[in-house]
Motif scaffolding. Structure first.
Motif, PDB file in Angstrom:
ATOM      1  N   VAL A  61      -0.535   0.445  37.042  1.00 41.36           N
ATOM      2  CA  VAL A  61      -1.735  -0.391  37.090  1.00 41.36           C
ATOM      3  C   VAL A  61      -1.353  -1.838  37.345  1.00 41.36           C
ATOM      4  N   GLU A  62      -0.411  -2.354  36.566  1.00 46.77           N
ATOM      5  CA  GLU A  62      -0.035  -3.757  36.675  1.00 46.77           C
ATOM      6  C   GLU A  62       0.612  -4.068  38.014  1.00 46.77           C
ATOM      7  N   ARG A  63       1.416  -3.135  38.518  1.00 49.64           N
ATOM      8  CA  ARG A  63       2.056  -3.383  39.816  1.00 49.64           C
ATOM      9  C   ARG A  63       1.032  -3.308  40.949  1.00 49.64           C
ATOM     10  N   MET A  64       0.062  -2.431  40.861  1.00 55.41           N
ATOM     11  CA  MET A  64      -0.993  -2.360  41.875  1.00 55.41           C
ATOM     12  C   MET A  64      -1.719  -3.705  41.978  1.00 55.41           C
ATOM     13  N   LEU A  65      -2.012  -4.300  40.849  1.00 58.81           N
ATOM     14  CA  LEU A  65      -2.702  -5.589  40.836  1.00 58.81           C
ATOM     15  C   LEU A  65      -1.804  -6.701  41.368  1.00 58.81           C
ATOM     16  N   GLU A  66      -0.515  -6.618  41.072  1.00 56.96           N
ATOM     17  CA  GLU A  66       0.431  -7.619  41.580  1.00 56.96           C
ATOM     18  C   GLU A  66       0.559  -7.516  43.097  1.00 56.96           C
ATOM     19  N   ILE A  67       0.668  -6.307  43.608  1.00 52.13           N
ATOM     20  CA  ILE A  67       0.789  -6.111  45.054  1.00 52.13           C
ATOM     21  C   ILE A  67      -0.441  -6.656  45.774  1.00 52.13           C
ATOM     22  N   ALA A  68      -1.609  -6.439  45.185  1.00 47.09           N
ATOM     23  CA  ALA A  68      -2.856  -6.926  45.785  1.00 47.09           C
ATOM     24  C   ALA A  68      -3.062  -8.421  45.573  1.00 47.09           C
ATOM     25  N   GLN A  69      -2.176  -9.045  44.791  1.00 45.88           N
ATOM     26  CA  GLN A  69      -2.254 -10.478  44.502  1.00 45.88           C
ATOM     27  C   GLN A  69      -3.636 -10.850  43.950  1.00 45.88           C
ATOM     28  N   VAL A  70      -4.058 -10.102  42.958  1.00 44.85           N
ATOM     29  CA  VAL A  70      -5.372 -10.324  42.351  1.00 44.85           C
ATOM     30  C   VAL A  70      -5.391 -11.677  41.646  1.00 44.85           C
ATOM     31  N   VAL A  87      -9.606  -2.237  35.908  1.00 47.75           N
ATOM     32  CA  VAL A  87     -10.426  -3.449  35.985  1.00 47.75           C
ATOM     33  C   VAL A  87     -10.335  -4.260  34.691  1.00 47.75           C
ATOM     34  N   ILE A  88     -10.113  -3.594  33.570  1.00 43.19           N
ATOM     35  CA  ILE A  88      -9.928  -4.311  32.306  1.00 43.19           C
ATOM     36  C   ILE A  88      -8.643  -5.143  32.355  1.00 43.19           C
ATOM     37  N   THR A  89      -7.568  -4.559  32.891  1.00 45.30           N
ATOM     38  CA  THR A  89      -6.316  -5.297  33.035  1.00 45.30           C
ATOM     39  C   THR A  89      -6.478  -6.469  33.993  1.00 45.30           C
ATOM     40  N   ALA A  90      -7.210  -6.259  35.096  1.00 44.67           N
ATOM     41  CA  ALA A  90      -7.446  -7.341  36.057  1.00 44.67           C
ATOM     42  C   ALA A  90      -8.193  -8.494  35.411  1.00 44.67           C
ATOM     43  N   ALA A  91      -9.135  -8.171  34.552  1.00 46.25           N
ATOM     44  CA  ALA A  91      -9.903  -9.209  33.855  1.00 46.25           C
ATOM     45  C   ALA A  91      -9.051  -9.918  32.812  1.00 46.25           C
ATOM     46  N   GLN A  92      -8.304  -9.152  32.026  1.00 45.87           N
ATOM     47  CA  GLN A  92      -7.488  -9.737  30.962  1.00 45.87           C
ATOM     48  C   GLN A  92      -6.370 -10.618  31.511  1.00 45.87           C
ATOM     49  N   LYS A  93      -5.682 -10.113  32.521  1.00 44.74           N
ATOM     50  CA  LYS A  93      -4.467 -10.770  33.001  1.00 44.74           C
ATOM     51  C   LYS A  93      -4.739 -11.865  34.027  1.00 44.74           C
ATOM     52  N   TYR A  94      -5.782 -11.667  34.849  1.00 43.09           N
ATOM     53  CA  TYR A  94      -6.008 -12.606  35.951  1.00 43.09           C
ATOM     54  C   TYR A  94      -7.380 -13.287  35.907  1.00 43.09           C
ATOM     55  N   GLY A  95      -8.237 -12.867  35.001  1.00 41.81           N
ATOM     56  CA  GLY A  95      -9.577 -13.443  34.957  1.00 41.81           C
ATOM     57  C   GLY A  95     -10.467 -12.980  36.087  1.00 41.81           C
ATOM     58  N   ALA A  96     -10.098 -11.885  36.751  1.00 41.64           N
ATOM     59  CA  ALA A  96     -10.883 -11.365  37.868  1.00 41.64           C
ATOM     60  C   ALA A  96     -12.098 -10.598  37.352  1.00 41.64           C
ATOM     61  N   ARG A  97     -13.121 -10.568  38.166  1.00 35.94           N
ATOM     62  CA  ARG A  97     -14.257  -9.710  37.862  1.00 35.94           C
ATOM     63  C   ARG A  97     -13.948  -8.298  38.347  1.00 35.94           C
ATOM     64  N   GLY A  98     -14.535  -7.321  37.676  1.00 37.87           N
ATOM     65  CA  GLY A  98     -14.241  -5.947  38.036  1.00 37.87           C
ATOM     66  C   GLY A  98     -15.446  -5.040  37.926  1.00 37.87           C
TER      67      GLY A  98
END
Length: 210
Positions: A61-70, A87-98
């Motif tokens: 999950v975390e690497r997928m988000l890193e590759i996509a440069q979220v 999407v929870i990880t994307a929100a927690q780690k990067y502040g992205a909406r999901g």
């Protein structure tokens, strides 16, 4: 003599009764016992679940988000979102909406509970929808963990609805002859990465025969 005959008749009657009783028990056991109540909603849901629920490992999950440069300005759509971890990880780690899309109401309930526990309900939402009927046009990142045939069937929709530059990341499976721009192995799993082009070749836009 008469008493002996009466005892014989009584014994015969008891034997016949026992046979009938055993026959009834066997009949109930081998085919005529009450059937479970038919629930058409459950059957319909089972037919609609094209992909079994298998959670993506957190390192993937975390690497997928890193590759996509979220980043904070992204809107991440996870198709087949399961327990909502991506999407929870994307929100927690990067502040992205999901936005998590899943057709299974049980998974949606679980994801909402997890989002609440993670404190990101203001950034994420979960929709019980058919991913083939979901409007994807507002996504800047799309993540997938489906199956090869589902990826192929979904490909024309992705290319039709997503804006050029939208990033697509798939766990485990590619998209046929659409060559990924990046492939990585993480924790024994494969990650595929594409960017929606400015002009999509017609062969990629055409509907795949499944």
């Amino acid at each position: 003599m008469q008493q002996r005959q009466m005892l014989r008749l009584l014994a015969i009657s008891i034997s016949i009764g026992s046979l009938v009783f055993v026959g009834c028990k066997q009949q109930r056991r081998f085919g005529t016992e009450p059937q479970a109540e038919f629930n058409p909603g459950v059957r319909v849901l089972q037919r609609q679940l094209d992909v079994p629920y298998v959670p993506t490992p957190q390192p993937v999950v975390e690497r997928m988000l890193e590759i996509a440069q979220v980043g904070r300005n992204d809107v991440v759509y996870d198709l087949g979102s399961g327990d909502g971890r991506l999407v929870i990880t994307a929100a927690q780690k990067y502040g992205a909406r999901g936005v998590g899309i899943d057709i299974n109401p049980r998974r949606i309930q679980e994801a909402k509970k997890n989002a609440k526990a993670a404190g990101v309900t203001d950034l994420v939402e979960f929709r019980q929808q058919d991913l083939f009927k979901t409007d994807l046009s507002s996504a800047t990142v799309v993540t997938l963990y489906l199956l090869p045939r589902i990826n192929l069937k979904l490909r024309p929709k992705l290319l039709r609805e997503l804006q050029p530059g939208t990033r697509i990341v798939s766990h485990a499976f590619g998209m046929g002859d659409w060559k990924p721009q990046r492939v990585e192995r993480v924790s024994g799993r494969t990650i595929y990465y594409w960017v929606v082009p400015q002009q999509t070749p017609k062969d990629l836009q055409s509907k795949t025969n499944l």
